[in-house]
Design an enzyme around this catalytic site. Structure first.
Site, PDB file in Angstrom:
ATOM      1  N   THR A  46       0.866  -1.187   0.000  1.00  0.00           N
ATOM      2  CA  THR A  46       0.000   0.000   0.000  1.00  0.00           C
ATOM      3  C   THR A  46       0.903   1.238   0.000  1.00  0.00           C
ATOM      4  O   THR A  46       0.971   1.967   0.991  1.00  0.00           O
ATOM      5  CB  THR A  46      -0.936   0.030   1.224  1.00  0.00           C
ATOM      6  N   LEU A  78      12.962   7.182  22.451  1.00  0.00           N
ATOM      7  CA  LEU A  78      13.466   8.457  22.947  1.00  0.00           C
ATOM      8  C   LEU A  78      14.966   8.572  22.706  1.00  0.00           C
ATOM      9  O   LEU A  78      15.690   9.148  23.510  1.00  0.00           O
ATOM     10  CB  LEU A  78      13.153   8.620  24.442  1.00  0.00           C
ATOM     11  N   GLY A 111      12.741   6.913   9.210  1.00  0.00           N
ATOM     12  CA  GLY A 111      12.573   6.504   7.822  1.00  0.00           C
ATOM     13  C   GLY A 111      11.907   5.143   7.783  1.00  0.00           C
ATOM     14  O   GLY A 111      11.171   4.762   8.696  1.00  0.00           O
ATOM     15  N   CYS A 124       7.288   2.278   7.101  1.00  0.00           N
ATOM     16  CA  CYS A 124       6.053   2.489   7.864  1.00  0.00           C
ATOM     17  C   CYS A 124       5.822   3.932   8.286  1.00  0.00           C
ATOM     18  O   CYS A 124       4.844   4.555   7.877  1.00  0.00           O
ATOM     19  CB  CYS A 124       6.059   1.585   9.102  1.00  0.00           C
ATOM     20  N   ARG A 180      14.250   2.298   2.231  1.00  0.00           N
ATOM     21  CA  ARG A 180      13.130   3.195   1.996  1.00  0.00           C
ATOM     22  C   ARG A 180      13.118   4.379   2.967  1.00  0.00           C
ATOM     23  O   ARG A 180      13.131   4.198   4.170  1.00  0.00           O
ATOM     24  CB  ARG A 180      11.805   2.421   2.087  1.00  0.00           C
TER      25      ARG A 180
END
Length: 435
Positions: free
Chosen positions: A86, A253, A260, A263, A331
Site C-alpha cells: 500500500t 526516545l 525513515g 512504515c 526506503r
C-alpha cells in the site's frame, strides 16, 4: 488451520512464515513467478534476522509453501490474508489501495465455503468495508467475513514481534470470524498475549495511531536534542529522566537523523490525509511530517559545519545507509537525503553498509561503495555514522584516526562518548550532547 497469504513482501513473508511456525498449513501467493521460484529454492528476497532459517525449517516440514495459483490457495483456505503493498499515492500521500482491491476481486471469484478474509496490509479507515463490498458485489453467494488484523512488526526484530507480540488486534464484530482468528492465534495464549477485539474501523485506525504516536516521540526527542545543544544539557540524561516515568516510557526516545523506513513516513502521511478528508485535521501529525523531512537535510548541514563550513573537494567516509540496523531496507532512509546534499556540496563520498549496499547502488549516485568499514576511511577528511549497526559500535579508534586525513567524526546516532573521543584526539560531533 489452512491459511493463504496473498503477497510475499515484507509483511506477507514474515506473517506467513510465522503462521507456519505456529503449526498452521500456509501457502504464500505472489504474481511474481520468478520470486516464487527463488523462494522455493530457499532464496529469501529480504534480510531479516532469523527469517531464512525459519523458512527453510517450515518448508522442509511441509507447513509452508509458495505458489502463484491464488484460486486453488483460496479455495482450500479457512482464512485468506491480504498482505500486498500500500505505497504512498502520488500527490496527496494517501495509501494507494490498488493492489488491495485487486486482490479482493480475485479472492472473491475463488471463495468456497465459509472463509475469513483478513486485511493484513496497512490500510486507511474504511478499507475493510470497501473490501467487503467488492467481495459481495463480485460473489453475491459467497460465505465470508472481513477482518482487520494489522501488523506491528519492527524491521530487524520482526520474528520476535510476531511470536511474542504486545497484543493482537482483531477488527470484527462477527462471532464466527472471531473464533477463526482466535484459533489462528491460539499458540500465543501460552504467553497470555491480549487478543483485542474491535470494530473494523477501530482496528484500522489503531495501526495508524500507533505509528503516528511513535513517530511523534522520535520527533519530540529530536527537537529536545536540538534545545539541549543550545543550553548545554545532555539529551540522554533528559531522555532517561522522562523515560523512567511509566506514563511516558523509555522507548523511541533516542535522538538521531529522523525516522525513515517503510512504515512511519508512509503511515503518518496517510493518516494526516485521512484526517483532512474527514474534516478533522491532525495538526500534530502534520508538524511531525514537516519536522522530520527538514531534519534529514539539517544533518547534511551538520556535516558541512563540522568540516569547517565546506565539503568541496573533501573526502567523506559514511558508515550505515539503511534506515535502521538489522535490515536491508533503504526506503526513506536519512542517507538518501544526506549523501546527495553532500555530493551537491562537492564532497567525495565513500560508503559502507553491512546489508544495504545492493539497494543503495540503485538509489545513490556519485558514491564509491566500499566492502568494509575501514575501507571507507583511507584519507578521509571526516567520518559520518548514519546507521548504528553493531559493527560500528566498537571501531578501533586508534586505527581509524591513523587512516584519516583529519580526525573528524560526525556521529548521528550517539554511539560514542564525547569525552572519550576528545581524549583520543577526535573533533567529535553528536546529537544533543555537549561537544
Amino acid at each position: 488451520m489452512r491459511i493463504a497469504v496473498i503477497g510475499t513482501g515484507y509483511v506477507g513473508l514474515v506473517s506467513g512464515t510465522c503462521f507456519s511456525e505456529f503449526g498452521h498449513d500456509v501457502i504464500c501467493i505472489d504474481k511474481d513467478a520468478e520470486k516464487i521460484t527463488s523462494l522455493n529454492a530457499g532464496k529469501v528476497p529480504i534480510f531479516e534476522p532469523g527469517l531464512q532459517a525459519m523458512i527453510e525449517k517450515n518448508s522442509r516440514s511441509g507447513y509452508l509453501k509458495f505458489g502463484t495459483d491464488l484460486k486453488t490457495a483460496v479455495e482450500d483456505a479457512d482464512a485468506v490474508f491480504i498482505a500486498v503493498g500500500t505505497p504512498s499515492r502520488r500527490g496527496d500521500g494517501q495509501a494507494d489501495l490498488t493492489y488491495v482491491y485487486a486482490a479482493a476481486r480475485e479472492i472473491a471469484t475463488a471463495l468456497t465455503g465459509y472463509t475469513v478474509v483478513v486485511t493484513k496490509s496497512t490500510v486507511p479507515v474504511g478499507t475493510g468495508r470497501e473490501v467487503e463490498r467488492i467481495l459481495r458485489e463480485t460473489s453475491p453467494e459467497a460465505d465470508f467475513d472481513v477482518v482487520s488484523n494489522p501488523e506491528f512488526l519492527r524491521e530487524g526484530a520482526a520474528i520476535e514481534d510476531f511470536m511474542r507480540p504486545d497484543r493482537v488486534i482483531v477488527g470484527t464484530t462477527e462471532k464466527r470470524a472471531q473464533e477463526v482468528m482466535g484459533e489462528i492465534y491460539r499458540p500465543l495464549s501460552l504467553f497470555q498475549t491480549p487478543l483485542v477485539i474491535t470494530s473494523l474501523e477501530s482496528s484500522e485506525l489503531t495501526k495508524y495511531a500507533g505509528n503516528a504516536f511513535l513517530a511523534t516521540k522520535i520527533t519530540f526527542i529530536n527537537e529536545i536534542a536540538d534545545l539541549c545543544e543550545k543550553v548545554g544539557a545532555d539529551v540522554h540524561d533528559v531522555a532517561r529522566g522522562i523515560g523512567l516515568d511509566r506514563r511516558i516510557g523509555a522507548k523511541f526516545l533516542h535522538p538521531g537523523p529522523g525516522f525513515g523506513g517503510s512504515c512511519f513516513p508512509k503511515d503518518t502521511r496517510a493518516l494526516f490525509q485521512t484526517s483532512i478528508e474527514e474534516g478533522s485535521p491532525l495538526r500534530i501529525v502534520d508538524t511531525v511530517i514537516d519536522i522530520n523531512e527538514k531534519r534529514k537535510m539539517e544533518m547534511a548541514e551538520r556535516v558541512i559545519d563540522a568540516c569547517g563550513g565546506s565539503v568541496s573537494g573533501k573526502q567523506i567516509a559514511v558508515l550505515g545507509l539503511t534506515f535502521k540496523p538489522d535490515t536491508d531496507d533503504m526506503r526513506e532512509s536519512p542517507s538518501l537525503d544526506i549523501l546527495p546534499a553532500l555530493v551537491a556540496g562537492g564532497a567525495i563520498i565513500r560508503a559502507y553498509d553491512p546489508e544495504g549496499m545492493e539497494e543503495a547502488r540503485n538509489l545513490l549516485a556519485d558514491v564509491d561503495f566500499c566492502n568494509s568499514s575501514y575501507a571507507t576511511l583511507e584519507g578521509a577528511d571526516a567520518l559520518v555514522i548514519i546507521t548504528e549497526w553493531n559493527e560500528f559500535r566498537a571501531l578501533d579508534l586508534t586505527r581509524v584516526k591513523s587512516m584519516m586525513k583529519s580526525p573528524v567524526m560526525v556521529d548521528l546516532r550517539n554511539i560514542y562518548d564525547p569525552h572519550d573521543m576528545a581524549l583520543k584526539g577526535f573533533t567529535y560531533r553528536s546529537i544533543g550532547r555537549p561537544n
